[in-house]
Write a protein that holds these residues in place. Structure first.
Motif, mmCIF file in Angstrom:
data_model
loop_
_atom_site.group_PDB
_atom_site.id
_atom_site.type_symbol
_atom_site.label_atom_id
_atom_site.label_comp_id
_atom_site.label_asym_id
_atom_site.label_seq_id
_atom_site.Cartn_x
_atom_site.Cartn_y
_atom_site.Cartn_z
ATOM 1 N N GLN A 85 0.799 -1.089 -0.058
ATOM 2 C CA GLN A 85 0.031 -0.087 -0.029
ATOM 3 C C GLN A 85 0.774 1.266 0.067
ATOM 4 O OE1 GLN A 85 -2.383 -0.501 3.592
ATOM 5 N NE2 GLN A 85 -2.922 -2.715 2.785
ATOM 6 N N PRO A 86 0.241 2.050 -0.400
ATOM 7 C CA PRO A 86 -0.983 2.542 -1.074
ATOM 8 C C PRO A 86 -1.141 1.930 -2.479
ATOM 9 C CG PRO A 86 0.387 4.722 -1.526
ATOM 10 C CD PRO A 86 0.974 3.611 -0.563
ATOM 11 N N SER A 87 -2.397 1.244 -2.588
ATOM 12 C CA SER A 87 -2.662 0.497 -4.102
ATOM 13 C C SER A 87 -4.036 0.574 -4.091
ATOM 14 C CB SER A 87 -2.312 -1.124 -3.850
ATOM 15 O OG SER A 87 -2.660 -1.521 -2.523
ATOM 16 N N ASN A 88 -4.562 1.799 -4.236
ATOM 17 C CA ASN A 88 -6.057 2.070 -4.523
ATOM 18 C C ASN A 88 -6.657 1.804 -5.592
ATOM 19 O OD1 ASN A 88 -6.462 3.182 -1.690
ATOM 20 N ND2 ASN A 88 -5.194 4.813 -2.528
ATOM 21 N N VAL A 89 -7.665 0.992 -5.783
ATOM 22 C CA VAL A 89 -8.317 0.610 -6.820
ATOM 23 C C VAL A 89 -9.863 0.905 -6.627
ATOM 24 C CG1 VAL A 89 -9.043 -1.065 -8.592
ATOM 25 C CG2 VAL A 89 -6.816 -0.991 -7.625
ATOM 26 N N VAL A 90 -10.550 1.563 -7.765
ATOM 27 C CA VAL A 90 -12.066 1.721 -7.284
ATOM 28 C C VAL A 90 -12.860 1.490 -8.692
ATOM 29 C CG1 VAL A 90 -11.693 3.794 -5.912
ATOM 30 C CG2 VAL A 90 -11.906 4.008 -8.353
ATOM 31 N N VAL A 91 -14.105 0.690 -8.520
ATOM 32 C CA VAL A 91 -14.760 0.113 -9.622
ATOM 33 C C VAL A 91 -16.254 0.556 -9.320
ATOM 34 C CG1 VAL A 91 -15.298 -1.994 -10.641
ATOM 35 C CG2 VAL A 91 -13.169 -1.764 -9.824
ATOM 36 N N ASP A 92 -16.947 1.242 -9.979
ATOM 37 C CA ASP A 92 -18.180 1.559 -9.788
ATOM 38 C C ASP A 92 -19.228 0.195 -10.106
ATOM 39 O OD1 ASP A 92 -19.845 1.281 -12.772
ATOM 40 O OD2 ASP A 92 -17.805 1.975 -12.984
ATOM 41 N N ALA A 93 -20.278 0.351 -9.322
ATOM 42 C CA ALA A 93 -21.054 -0.839 -9.153
ATOM 43 C C ALA A 93 -21.588 -1.563 -10.382
ATOM 44 C CB ALA A 93 -22.445 -0.062 -8.170
ATOM 45 N N VAL A 94 -21.981 -0.751 -11.383
ATOM 46 C CA VAL A 94 -22.159 -1.227 -12.464
ATOM 47 C C VAL A 94 -21.285 -2.124 -13.359
ATOM 48 C CG1 VAL A 94 -23.127 -0.925 -15.064
ATOM 49 C CG2 VAL A 94 -24.043 0.470 -13.110
ATOM 50 N N SER A 95 -19.935 -1.479 -13.174
ATOM 51 C CA SER A 95 -18.742 -2.167 -13.991
ATOM 52 C C SER A 95 -18.385 -3.580 -12.984
ATOM 53 C CB SER A 95 -17.411 -1.073 -13.583
ATOM 54 O OG SER A 95 -18.039 -0.153 -14.968
ATOM 55 N N LEU A 96 -18.701 -3.274 -11.640
ATOM 56 C CA LEU A 96 -18.171 -4.475 -10.743
ATOM 57 C C LEU A 96 -19.310 -5.624 -10.986
ATOM 58 C CD1 LEU A 96 -16.265 -5.287 -8.263
ATOM 59 C CD2 LEU A 96 -18.437 -5.398 -7.176
ATOM 60 N N SER A 97 -20.440 -5.685 -11.757
ATOM 61 C CA SER A 97 -21.183 -6.556 -11.884
ATOM 62 C C SER A 97 -20.843 -7.446 -13.253
ATOM 63 C CB SER A 97 -22.711 -6.001 -12.055
ATOM 64 O OG SER A 97 -22.536 -5.226 -12.900
ATOM 65 N N LEU A 98 -19.808 -6.673 -13.970
ATOM 66 C CA LEU A 98 -19.189 -7.072 -15.273
ATOM 67 C C LEU A 98 -17.925 -7.787 -14.991
ATOM 68 C CD1 LEU A 98 -20.919 -4.595 -17.562
ATOM 69 C CD2 LEU A 98 -21.618 -6.998 -17.302
ATOM 70 N N LEU A 99 -17.284 -7.412 -13.791
ATOM 71 C CA LEU A 99 -16.024 -8.021 -13.699
ATOM 72 C C LEU A 99 -15.472 -8.635 -12.319
ATOM 73 C CD1 LEU A 99 -14.447 -5.674 -11.902
ATOM 74 C CD2 LEU A 99 -14.306 -4.571 -14.396
ATOM 75 N N ASN A 100 -16.646 -8.753 -11.441
ATOM 76 C CA ASN A 100 -16.367 -9.454 -10.256
ATOM 77 C C ASN A 100 -15.706 -10.477 -10.178
ATOM 78 O OD1 ASN A 100 -16.713 -9.437 -7.376
ATOM 79 N ND2 ASN A 100 -18.600 -10.504 -7.435
ATOM 80 N N GLY A 101 -14.575 -10.631 -9.548
ATOM 81 C CA GLY A 101 -13.917 -12.094 -9.494
ATOM 82 C C GLY A 101 -12.784 -12.036 -10.211
ATOM 83 N N SER A 102 -12.407 -10.847 -10.959
ATOM 84 C CA SER A 102 -11.418 -10.744 -11.973
ATOM 85 C C SER A 102 -9.980 -10.430 -11.296
ATOM 86 C CB SER A 102 -11.726 -9.571 -13.178
ATOM 87 O OG SER A 102 -12.822 -9.800 -13.656
ATOM 88 N N THR A 103 -8.930 -10.484 -12.106
ATOM 89 C CA THR A 103 -7.694 -10.212 -11.539
ATOM 90 C C THR A 103 -7.015 -8.938 -12.319
ATOM 91 O OG1 THR A 103 -7.132 -12.350 -11.190
ATOM 92 C CG2 THR A 103 -5.282 -11.040 -11.372
ATOM 93 N N LEU A 104 -6.512 -7.804 -11.552
ATOM 94 C CA LEU A 104 -5.804 -6.603 -12.109
ATOM 95 C C LEU A 104 -4.340 -7.133 -12.174
ATOM 96 C CD1 LEU A 104 -5.786 -3.728 -13.092
ATOM 97 C CD2 LEU A 104 -5.397 -3.259 -10.586
ATOM 98 N N ASP A 105 -3.758 -7.024 -13.121
ATOM 99 C CA ASP A 105 -2.369 -7.364 -13.130
ATOM 100 C C ASP A 105 -1.609 -6.187 -13.996
ATOM 101 O OD1 ASP A 105 0.259 -8.734 -12.867
ATOM 102 O OD2 ASP A 105 -0.159 -9.636 -14.844
ATOM 103 N N TYR A 106 -0.243 -5.913 -13.697
ATOM 104 C CA TYR A 106 0.548 -5.087 -14.614
ATOM 105 C C TYR A 106 1.449 -5.836 -15.425
ATOM 106 C CZ TYR A 106 3.220 -0.868 -15.418
ATOM 107 O OH TYR A 106 4.032 0.164 -16.025
#
Length: 199
Positions: A146-167
């Motif tokens: 941290q800090p490693s902030n990630v924000v996702v709006d509710a509608v978008s999360l319903s389409l990507l819940n369970g995903s992985t963010l990578d670099y």
């Protein structure tokens, strides 16, 4: 062509071949190479598969969307139970977010992930830096980096819940990427941004 000329020509060719062989460096002499057959073991293949998979840890959920705000703004979305909300942030992604926060001198800076309609497969990810968290956002952080902030709006999360963010770091450039989306059909577009929703 006379027999004498034929014998002379043959003798000349033999002499030339002999000279060429004597003048060849040792490394240029051809020697048959014995090839030993190599068998690929299942263990090695399994290790390679595991090594290629994106490794990460479940993030910490700091805040969830406000139901009052969603109702007031008439945002029609079904919120999953908190225990089912999941976004994995890899260590590489978290390290990059920490680096960006240090460069910007702002520990509150976040990566915003959104899903928009469009692209060659129907949907596409939009990733950009944000300095504020909206009332309809989920706010995630990596559990240890941290800090490693990630924000996702509710509608978008319903389409990507369970995903992985990578670099990902590649020869053509480095970028954040959304991987292993349970809602995505197939591997998506080669660009890594556009994808098709499962039916």
């Amino acid at each position: 062509m006379t027999p004498t000329f034929t014998r002379l020509a043959s003798f000349a060719l033999q002499q030339r071949a002999s000279l060429c062989q004597r003048n060849l460096p040792p490394l240029l002499h051809f020697r048959p190479r014995h090839h030993t057959p190599r068998n690929f073991s299942v263990t090695h293949l399994q290790k390679a598969t595991l090594a290629s998979q994106v490794q990460g840890k479940p993030t910490l959920l700091l805040s969830s969307p406000s139901l009052e705000y969603l109702e007031r703004e008439e945002i029609d979305v079904d919120l999953p139970p908190p225990e089912e909300v999941k976004l994995v942030i890899t260590d590489r992604a978290a390290e990059r977010l920490r680096s960006i926060a240090a460069q910007q001198g702002n520990s509150d800076i976040a990566l915003r992930i959104a899903v928009e309609s469009g692209g060659c497969h129907g949907y596409q990810y939009k990733l950009e830096l944000a300095t504020e968290c909206s009332p309809d956002d989920y706010h995630f952080i990596h559990p240890t980096l941290q800090p490693s902030n990630v924000v996702v709006d509710a509608v978008s999360l319903s389409l990507l819940n369970g995903s992985t963010l990578d670099y990902a770091t590649e020869l053509i450039g480095s970028s954040f990427r959304v991987e292993d989306n349970p809602r995505a059909k197939g591997s998506g577009c080669g660009c890594g941004v556009s994808w098709e929703l499962k039916e």
